[in-house]
Design an enzyme around this catalytic site. Structure first.
Site, PDB file in Angstrom:
ATOM      1  N   ILE A  33       0.828  -1.209   0.000  1.00  0.00           N
ATOM      2  CA  ILE A  33       0.000   0.000   0.000  1.00  0.00           C
ATOM      3  C   ILE A  33       0.871   1.272   0.000  1.00  0.00           C
ATOM      4  O   ILE A  33       0.397   2.339  -0.402  1.00  0.00           O
ATOM      5  CB  ILE A  33      -0.951  -0.011   1.222  1.00  0.00           C
ATOM      6  CG1 ILE A  33      -2.133   0.902   0.993  1.00  0.00           C
ATOM      7  CG2 ILE A  33      -0.221   0.356   2.511  1.00  0.00           C
ATOM      8  CD1 ILE A  33      -3.258   0.716   1.997  1.00  0.00           C
ATOM      9  N   ASN A  89      12.109  -8.436   6.303  1.00  0.00           N
ATOM     10  CA  ASN A  89      12.385  -7.761   7.571  1.00  0.00           C
ATOM     11  C   ASN A  89      11.974  -8.688   8.708  1.00  0.00           C
ATOM     12  O   ASN A  89      10.864  -9.233   8.698  1.00  0.00           O
ATOM     13  CB  ASN A  89      11.605  -6.452   7.659  1.00  0.00           C
ATOM     14  CG  ASN A  89      12.066  -5.441   6.623  1.00  0.00           C
ATOM     15  OD1 ASN A  89      13.247  -5.357   6.310  1.00  0.00           O
ATOM     16  ND2 ASN A  89      11.134  -4.677   6.078  1.00  0.00           N
ATOM     17  N   HIS A 102       6.555 -12.216   5.718  1.00  0.00           N
ATOM     18  CA  HIS A 102       6.283 -11.735   4.359  1.00  0.00           C
ATOM     19  C   HIS A 102       7.581 -11.353   3.689  1.00  0.00           C
ATOM     20  O   HIS A 102       8.518 -10.881   4.323  1.00  0.00           O
ATOM     21  CB  HIS A 102       5.311 -10.545   4.365  1.00  0.00           C
ATOM     22  CG  HIS A 102       5.717  -9.424   5.260  1.00  0.00           C
ATOM     23  ND1 HIS A 102       5.560  -9.493   6.634  1.00  0.00           N
ATOM     24  CD2 HIS A 102       6.272  -8.215   5.003  1.00  0.00           C
ATOM     25  CE1 HIS A 102       5.991  -8.361   7.181  1.00  0.00           C
ATOM     26  NE2 HIS A 102       6.455  -7.575   6.205  1.00  0.00           N
ATOM     27  N   HIS A 104       9.232  -8.972   0.770  1.00  0.00           N
ATOM     28  CA  HIS A 104       9.044  -7.809  -0.096  1.00  0.00           C
ATOM     29  C   HIS A 104       9.758  -8.080  -1.418  1.00  0.00           C
ATOM     30  O   HIS A 104      10.957  -8.385  -1.431  1.00  0.00           O
ATOM     31  CB  HIS A 104       9.686  -6.554   0.516  1.00  0.00           C
ATOM     32  CG  HIS A 104       9.085  -6.094   1.806  1.00  0.00           C
ATOM     33  ND1 HIS A 104       8.263  -4.994   1.888  1.00  0.00           N
ATOM     34  CD2 HIS A 104       9.210  -6.564   3.072  1.00  0.00           C
ATOM     35  CE1 HIS A 104       7.905  -4.797   3.157  1.00  0.00           C
ATOM     36  NE2 HIS A 104       8.461  -5.735   3.890  1.00  0.00           N
TER      37      HIS A 104
END
Ligand code: AMP
Length: 116
Positions: A33, A89, A102, A104
């Site tokens: 987002i 991360n 997750h 990226h």
């Protein structure tokens, strides 16, 4: 925040909208987002894993699927030849803000190294 309530679980359940780019039984990929690059996709396992730190040998298949998904999307979306960066991360010092594993997938510009 419990695993049932984290942001990405809500996105997986369709309670929060997302711009989905890929989904199968084990993985959901959607656009970030607040993109940090022209292409910024989050690849998220559906299994309740808080971070990379939680993975065990039993998770080898899902860990591999995250990376293979990134590689496939890079080819399918046409940025593999220019290059891309994958980031996971993990924990406070790395700036992990959502307590669900997750990856990226970033592309569309040059990235400096070492990363800041
Ligand atoms: P991290 O800081 O590594 O935990 O990454 C969390 C990422 O989730 C950040 O890059 C946020 O911009 C992104 N994010 C937060 N809320 C949403 C949302 N509703 N849809 C898509 N991405 C989001």
């Amino acid at each position: 925040m419990s695993q049932n309530d984290n942001l990405f679980k809500k996105i997986m359940r369709g309670e929060i909208p997302s711009s989905k780019v890929y989904e199968d039984d084990e993985i959901l990929a959607f656009r970030d987002i607040a993109p940090a690059a022209p292409v910024h996709i989050l690849i998220v396992p559906k299994a309740p894993l808080d971070s990379l730190d939680e993975l065990t040998d039993d998770d080898a298949m899902i860990a591999g699927k995250l990376l293979i998904c990134a590689s496939k999307l890079a080819k399918e979306l046409g940025f593999a030849s220019n290059g891309y960066r994958c980031v996971i991360n993990t924990g406070k010092d790395a700036g992990q803000t959502v307590p669900h594993l997750h990856l990226h997938l970033l592309a569309g510009r040059e990235f400096i190294w070492p990363a800041g």
